[in-house]
Design a protein around this motif. Structure first.
Motif, PDB file in Angstrom:
ATOM      1  N   PRO A  71       0.825  -1.214   0.000  1.00 24.58           N
ATOM      2  CA  PRO A  71       0.000   0.000   0.000  1.00 24.58           C
ATOM      3  C   PRO A  71       0.859   1.265   0.000  1.00 24.58           C
ATOM      4  O   PRO A  71       1.957   1.293   0.555  1.00 24.58           O
ATOM      5  CB  PRO A  71      -0.790  -0.106   1.305  1.00 24.58           C
ATOM      6  N   GLN A  72       0.335   2.306  -0.628  1.00 22.52           N
ATOM      7  CA  GLN A  72       0.997   3.604  -0.706  1.00 22.52           C
ATOM      8  C   GLN A  72       0.088   4.661  -0.107  1.00 22.52           C
ATOM      9  O   GLN A  72      -1.124   4.602  -0.289  1.00 22.52           O
ATOM     10  CB  GLN A  72       1.288   3.961  -2.157  1.00 22.52           C
ATOM     11  N   MET A  73       0.694   5.623   0.596  1.00 20.08           N
ATOM     12  CA  MET A  73      -0.065   6.730   1.182  1.00 20.08           C
ATOM     13  C   MET A  73       0.474   8.037   0.614  1.00 20.08           C
ATOM     14  O   MET A  73       1.497   8.541   1.101  1.00 20.08           O
ATOM     15  CB  MET A  73       0.037   6.733   2.704  1.00 20.08           C
ATOM     16  N   PRO A  74      -0.176   8.591  -0.403  1.00 19.04           N
ATOM     17  CA  PRO A  74       0.288   9.868  -0.939  1.00 19.04           C
ATOM     18  C   PRO A  74       0.284  10.930   0.157  1.00 19.04           C
ATOM     19  O   PRO A  74      -0.601  10.969   0.995  1.00 19.04           O
ATOM     20  CB  PRO A  74      -0.745  10.211  -2.013  1.00 19.04           C
ATOM     21  N   GLY A  75       1.324  11.741   0.171  1.00 14.96           N
ATOM     22  CA  GLY A  75       1.408  12.810   1.154  1.00 14.96           C
ATOM     23  C   GLY A  75       2.021  12.385   2.474  1.00 14.96           C
ATOM     24  O   GLY A  75       2.257  13.213   3.346  1.00 14.96           O
ATOM     25  N   ARG A 102      -5.922   6.017   1.994  1.00 11.32           N
ATOM     26  CA  ARG A 102      -6.090   7.346   2.595  1.00 11.32           C
ATOM     27  C   ARG A 102      -6.084   7.270   4.111  1.00 11.32           C
ATOM     28  O   ARG A 102      -5.672   8.192   4.781  1.00 11.32           O
ATOM     29  CB  ARG A 102      -7.397   7.984   2.120  1.00 11.32           C
ATOM     30  N   VAL A 103      -6.574   6.160   4.647  1.00 11.26           N
ATOM     31  CA  VAL A 103      -6.579   5.936   6.094  1.00 11.26           C
ATOM     32  C   VAL A 103      -6.019   4.544   6.362  1.00 11.26           C
ATOM     33  O   VAL A 103      -6.106   3.650   5.517  1.00 11.26           O
ATOM     34  CB  VAL A 103      -7.986   6.086   6.721  1.00 11.26           C
ATOM     35  N   LEU A 104      -5.440   4.363   7.523  1.00 12.35           N
ATOM     36  CA  LEU A 104      -4.766   3.126   7.866  1.00 12.35           C
ATOM     37  C   LEU A 104      -5.657   1.893   7.718  1.00 12.35           C
ATOM     38  O   LEU A 104      -5.207   0.838   7.285  1.00 12.35           O
ATOM     39  CB  LEU A 104      -4.236   3.229   9.294  1.00 12.35           C
ATOM     40  N   GLU A 105      -6.918   2.020   8.049  1.00 10.60           N
ATOM     41  CA  GLU A 105      -7.824   0.878   7.987  1.00 10.60           C
ATOM     42  C   GLU A 105      -7.965   0.346   6.569  1.00 10.60           C
ATOM     43  O   GLU A 105      -8.239  -0.833   6.364  1.00 10.60           O
ATOM     44  CB  GLU A 105      -9.197   1.254   8.565  1.00 10.60           C
ATOM     45  N   ASP A 106      -7.772   1.219   5.556  1.00 12.46           N
ATOM     46  CA  ASP A 106      -7.838   0.771   4.170  1.00 12.46           C
ATOM     47  C   ASP A 106      -6.778  -0.291   3.887  1.00 12.46           C
ATOM     48  O   ASP A 106      -6.978  -1.182   3.065  1.00 12.46           O
ATOM     49  CB  ASP A 106      -7.630   1.935   3.193  1.00 12.46           C
ATOM     50  N   ALA A 112      -6.729  -8.005   2.945  1.00 14.38           N
ATOM     51  CA  ALA A 112      -7.750  -9.060   3.014  1.00 14.38           C
ATOM     52  C   ALA A 112      -8.267  -9.417   1.629  1.00 14.38           C
ATOM     53  O   ALA A 112      -8.555 -10.590   1.348  1.00 14.38           O
ATOM     54  CB  ALA A 112      -8.900  -8.617   3.913  1.00 14.38           C
ATOM     55  N   ASP A 113      -8.346  -8.419   0.751  1.00 14.10           N
ATOM     56  CA  ASP A 113      -8.853  -8.635  -0.606  1.00 14.10           C
ATOM     57  C   ASP A 113      -7.783  -9.207  -1.544  1.00 14.10           C
ATOM     58  O   ASP A 113      -8.054  -9.466  -2.703  1.00 14.10           O
ATOM     59  CB  ASP A 113      -9.392  -7.304  -1.147  1.00 14.10           C
TER      60      ASP A 113
END
Length: 186
Positions: A71-75, A102-106, A112-113
């Motif tokens: 996962p990547q978190m822009p910004g 955008r948020v950690l829960e994502d 999971a997916d």
């Protein structure tokens, strides 16, 4: 005294804005104008869905996940992002791209997916963080450092007492935990 939960990217700002006086958080975070001391280290783990090809392994290395999307978190702070994505890799290659969160829960939803794997800390081998995700020790990487941070140069009596107590009492967990890592605390 009371506890305030902070976002991973709010540690330094919360201290400098005087919303909190002390923070216990995982490095890396910007440390300018702060006094920071490492309390303990935690090994890092790889989160995978239960049906992933690596699920059930005793441990994995960067070679095992060389082409796995992360996962990547822009910004996000570049140092924070590089640490949790191990980017670049020791051989100089960039970490594979992955879904934008955008948020950690994502992160947990994408794992999971089966759209990504994720690197975390604060878990134990074989721990299931959700019914559809498991944690595998990630070997050959720097551990996560849990640190105590205060504003630089502040040494009043209560902070000094808190620092002393934190160094004595806040140590790496020795018992397995069924809970997810907690956000940074003040």
């Amino acid at each position: 005294m009371h506890v305030v939960h902070l976002a991973y990217d709010d540690v330094r700002t919360a201290l400098l804005d005087r919303r909190v006086d002390v923070v216990v958080a995982r490095l890396p975070f910007p440390t300018g104008q702060l006094d920071v001391s490492v309390l303990y280290d935690e090994p890092r783990f790889l989160l995978v869905p239960l049906d992933h090809r690596l699920a059930g392994k005793e441990s994995v290395t960067l070679d095992d996940i060389a082409d796995e999307p992360l996962p990547q978190m822009p910004g996000a702070d570049p140092a924070w992002s590089a640490f949790w994505r191990i980017d670049p890799r020791p051989d100089g290659r960039p970490a594979p791209g992955g879904p934008v969160i955008r948020v950690l829960e994502d992160k947990f939803e994408f794992v999971a997916d089966g759209q990504a794997v994720a690197i975390v800390a604060g878990l134990r081998p074989g721990q299931t963080v959700r019914p559809d995700i498991t944690a595998i020790p990630l070997h050959g990487v720097e551990p996560s450092h849990v640190a105590l941070a205060t504003r630089a140069g502040e040494h009043h009596r209560l902070l000094t007492a808190f620092r002393k107590s934190a160094r004595a009492l806040l140590t790496a967990p020795s018992e397995p935990s069924d809970e997810l890592p907690t956000p940074p605390r003040s």
